[in-house]
Scaffold this motif. Structure first.
Motif, PDB file in Angstrom:
ATOM      1  N   ASN A   1      49.431  70.684  16.399  1.00  0.00           N
ATOM      2  CA  ASN A   1      49.452  69.605  17.385  1.00  0.00           C
ATOM      3  C   ASN A   1      49.218  68.232  16.762  1.00  0.00           C
ATOM      4  OD1 ASN A   1      49.642  70.542  20.393  1.00  0.00           O
ATOM      5  ND2 ASN A   1      48.459  72.124  19.345  1.00  0.00           N
TER       6      ASN A   1
ATOM      7  N   HIS B   1      61.044  68.277  29.786  1.00  0.00           N
ATOM      8  CA  HIS B   1      61.203  68.756  28.398  1.00  0.00           C
ATOM      9  C   HIS B   1      62.613  68.424  27.888  1.00  0.00           C
ATOM     10  CE1 HIS B   1      57.424  70.839  28.109  1.00  0.00           C
ATOM     11  NE2 HIS B   1      57.686  71.680  29.089  1.00  0.00           N
TER      12      HIS B   1
ATOM     13  N   MET C   1      53.177  70.533  20.477  1.00  0.00           N
ATOM     14  CA  MET C   1      53.126  71.019  21.855  1.00  0.00           C
ATOM     15  C   MET C   1      52.459  70.017  22.793  1.00  0.00           C
ATOM     16  SD  MET C   1      52.645  73.706  19.544  1.00  0.00           S
ATOM     17  CE  MET C   1      50.966  74.313  19.613  1.00  0.00           C
TER      18      MET C   1
ATOM     19  N   GLU D   1      54.288  68.489  26.324  1.00  0.00           N
ATOM     20  CA  GLU D   1      53.815  68.584  27.701  1.00  0.00           C
ATOM     21  C   GLU D   1      53.632  67.210  28.350  1.00  0.00           C
ATOM     22  OE1 GLU D   1      54.120  71.234  29.178  1.00  0.00           O
ATOM     23  OE2 GLU D   1      54.369  72.495  27.415  1.00  0.00           O
TER      24      GLU D   1
ATOM     25  N   HIS E   1      51.354  82.565  27.545  1.00  0.00           N
ATOM     26  CA  HIS E   1      50.901  81.721  26.435  1.00  0.00           C
ATOM     27  C   HIS E   1      50.007  82.472  25.447  1.00  0.00           C
ATOM     28  CE1 HIS E   1      51.887  79.270  29.930  1.00  0.00           C
ATOM     29  NE2 HIS E   1      52.268  78.338  29.089  1.00  0.00           N
TER      30      HIS E   1
ATOM     31  N   SER F   1      52.791  79.627  18.792  1.00  0.00           N
ATOM     32  CA  SER F   1      51.874  78.599  19.301  1.00  0.00           C
ATOM     33  C   SER F   1      50.569  79.199  19.811  1.00  0.00           C
ATOM     34  CB  SER F   1      52.546  77.819  20.436  1.00  0.00           C
ATOM     35  OG  SER F   1      53.828  77.403  20.072  1.00  0.00           O
TER      36      SER F   1
ATOM     37  N   TYR G   1      47.939  77.848  23.124  1.00  0.00           N
ATOM     38  CA  TYR G   1      48.829  76.974  23.882  1.00  0.00           C
ATOM     39  C   TYR G   1      48.187  76.739  25.245  1.00  0.00           C
ATOM     40  CZ  TYR G   1      53.346  74.759  24.895  1.00  0.00           C
ATOM     41  OH  TYR G   1      54.346  73.855  25.173  1.00  0.00           O
TER      42      TYR G   1
ATOM     43  N   TYR H   1      48.449  71.372  27.029  1.00  0.00           N
ATOM     44  CA  TYR H   1      48.848  71.002  28.389  1.00  0.00           C
ATOM     45  C   TYR H   1      47.924  69.915  28.939  1.00  0.00           C
ATOM     46  CZ  TYR H   1      52.196  74.822  29.117  1.00  0.00           C
ATOM     47  OH  TYR H   1      53.286  75.655  29.053  1.00  0.00           O
TER      48      TYR H   1
END
Length: 586
Positions: free
Chosen positions: A248, A379, A398, A402, A497, A503, A506, A510
């Motif tokens: 990330n 996205h 990620m 989001e 997830h 990932s 995950y 978010y």
């Protein structure tokens, strides 16, 4: 009156004609295999010369894009038909190619890590490599954490295979609700049904199915987690958050600041849950009533209405976003038909070679379905914004992925709030906003707690299904500050997830994306229509900067400080206070 015919089934033939039997796809696969083989030979001879590095980076970019095209196509085919054996074959071949590609990348990173500091500075100053400076620095930094080639090879039929098996297994499950056989996705969509007895029945049918298969899912999760822990050990990584944070491009201080603010602000959202439970006639919020609408009259929406609404609102935000929405709906980028046999998970699949995306969901005819659709289109717009970016710099983390999806939701919710006339309409829309706040600040916090504890316990041995239920239950109690009744202890099974091999953790991305989107949307309201250019500039930079540098450059904010996260949180708290006020004045 909009009389456009919005098709609910997507067009994949424009990418590779003929589905999994496509000769175009087979040719593409064969050429990609040849290109990867050539790269494997080339990497053995690479030297730290700018021209050579530029050449290999261009070739790597080409293969990266080609592999993504295959994988995305296979994923789309399997979303609509999990039993498509041809698609399963191509997904498997794409996984093998990705593993080979990753091994080539690991070799390049080791070469970069071996370069002396003075020579390294000269390389980065080269005109040939000016577009690659950020990614080259990142490659050099992560070189020591790369899995060996042997481990990468084992991941194909071990680690990633378990993740793919989970997806296939979940897609094969059927439940009976009101005498009708439904897929997991269709049954989960009934969480928003206006009739509380339907919500309860679908919940109980799913719980029965999870109980029946808990042992198999426990094996999948244990094998995935065990493999990950052993892989990290071979890489010299002890902290299970080290890799997710690196993926990330976030500092630990950023995550700590965000988690601290989430902990501080549980009470307003717990109060919202309690008030909504009272509206349902319950002393405490039952988990299967969480998604229930506050107003039955404001609930329904046909797919054509939803598409027209999204087009209109995207146009109101900016010309580029409006044109994008038209293209997506008119050229068959969206698969939304409500039918059995489809996957339970909405997705956006990017096709970087052709500069397109495809959005998959099962549209339930509700406002929540509109928000799911627009989330995935967000996205896709992120992919669209990055069309002109160098291929090696297209991979954004990620947490920033989001952001765009949540921002798109905000466009729809804010417009609906502005047009709401009655208190019932306002309550309905505030409820939809607050559901997202609760998911990001409570549910995703619970998932984070659960995943961390699962990794801790897995180090000691296999975790039985009953114990996974206990861990999920305690994480939910903590995440929701005790505000939830009939806690969904099986949610470790149906939360995809936890099974994403690419990932881990995950969950916190978010929340990051949600709060960042709040900041961006507040700026958009202040700036007006001209903000679209600034927004797209941020999206374009998202693959070539750390999270901290990106936000500092485009917003002038330090995200390692709690004060940044509190600004977004306070907006959500105001929503909760307004919901409680309106609900108690009824």
């Amino acid at each position: 009156m909009n009389d456009t015919d919005y098709k609910m089934v997507w067009n994949l033939d424009s990418i590779f004609n003929g589905g999994s039997a496509s000769s175009e796809l087979e040719d593409h696969m064969n050429q990609t295999k040849l290109g990867v083989s050539e790269l494997e030979e080339l990497i053995q001879k690479v030297t730290p010369v700018p021209e050579q590095l530029e050449n290999i980076l261009k070739r790597l970019t080409e293969m990266k894009v080609r592999i993504s095209q295959i994988r995305s196509f296979a994923i789309c085919l399997l979303s609509v038909d999990p039993d498509d054996q041809g698609a399963q074959y191509y997904r498997g071949e794409a996984t093998v190619l990705q593993s080979r590609y990753d091994s080539i990348m690991s070799a390049l990173k080791r070469v970069l890590a071996s370069i002396e500091e003075m020579e390294w500075g000269s390389l980065l100053a080269s005109e040939n490599l000016k577009d690659y400076c950020f990614i080259l620095r990142e490659f050099r930094e992560v070189a020591e954490r790369e899995p060996s080639r042997d481990v990468s090879n084992l991941m194909v039929d071990g680690y990633h295979a378990w993740g793919q098996f989970y997806q296939s297994f979940m897609s094969s499950i059927r439940v009976q609700v009101r005498g009708e056989e439904l897929s997991v996705g269709q049954a989960i969509n009934l969480r928003t049904h206006a009739d509380d007895s339907v919500r309860r029945e679908s919940h109980e049918a799913l719980v029965a199915k999870w109980t029946e298969h808990a042992g198999q899912f426990a094996q999948i999760l244990n094998h995935l987690t065990g493999f990950r822990l052993n892989m990290y050990k071979s890489m010299g990584v002890e902290d299970v958050l080290h890799i997710p944070l690196a993926q990330n491009r976030m500092k630990p201080e950023t995550l700590d600041a965000m988690l601290s603010v989430m902990d501080k602000y549980k009470e307003p959202f717990a109060e919202y849950l309690n008030v909504k439970a009272e509206m349902n006639g319950d002393p405490k919020m039952k988990s299967y009533h969480f998604w229930s609408p506050t107003s039955h009259d404001y609930q329904g929406m046909e797919y054509g209405e939803a598409a027209a609404l999204i087009e209109e609102r995207f146009h109101a935000f900016g010309a580029e976003m409006g044109k994008f929405a038209e293209k997506a709906f008119r050229e068959g980028w969206v698969e939304a038909e409500n039918r059995p046999g489809k996957s339970a998970v909405p997705i956006c699949a990017g096709f970087p070679l052709t500069g397109e995306s495809r959005v998959f969901m099962t549209f339930p005819g509700t406002f929540k379905g509109v928000l799911t659709l627009v989330h995935e289109l967000g996205h896709a717009f992120h992919n669209h914004a990055m069309k002109t970016v160098n291929g090696m710099n297209k991979s954004y983390p990620m947490c920033l992925a989001e952001t765009a999806s949540t921002f798109a939701e905000m466009i729809i919710l804010e417009a609906a709030m502005d047009e709401a006339v009655t208190d019932q309409e306002k309550l309905f829309l505030l409820d939809e906003k607050l559901k997202r706040s609760v998911m990001n600040f409570m549910n995703l916090h619970a998932r984070f707690i659960f995943e961390k504890r699962v990794h801790e316990e897995r180090r000691k041995g296999f975790i039985p299904a009953a114990r996974l239920n206990e861990l999920m239950g305690s994480a939910m109690e903590e995440g929701y500050a005790g505000a939830l009744d009939e806690v969904p202890v099986h949610s470790w099974i149906w939360t995809p997830h936890f099974y994403k091999t690419e990932s881990p953790f995950y969950n916190f991305p978010y929340t990051f994306g949600y709060l960042l989107a709040l900041h961006l949307f507040a700026r958009a309201k202040e700036t007006g229509k001209g903000f679209e250019d600034d927004y797209m500039a941020l999206l374009r930079d998202s693959g070539s900067m750390s999270a901290e540098d990106l936000v500092m450059k485009h917003l002038g904010e330090d995200i390692t400080e709690e004060s940044f996260w509190e600004k977004g949180m306070e907006l959500c708290v105001k929503d909760s206070e307004e919901f409680v006020r309106l609900a108690r004045s009824q």
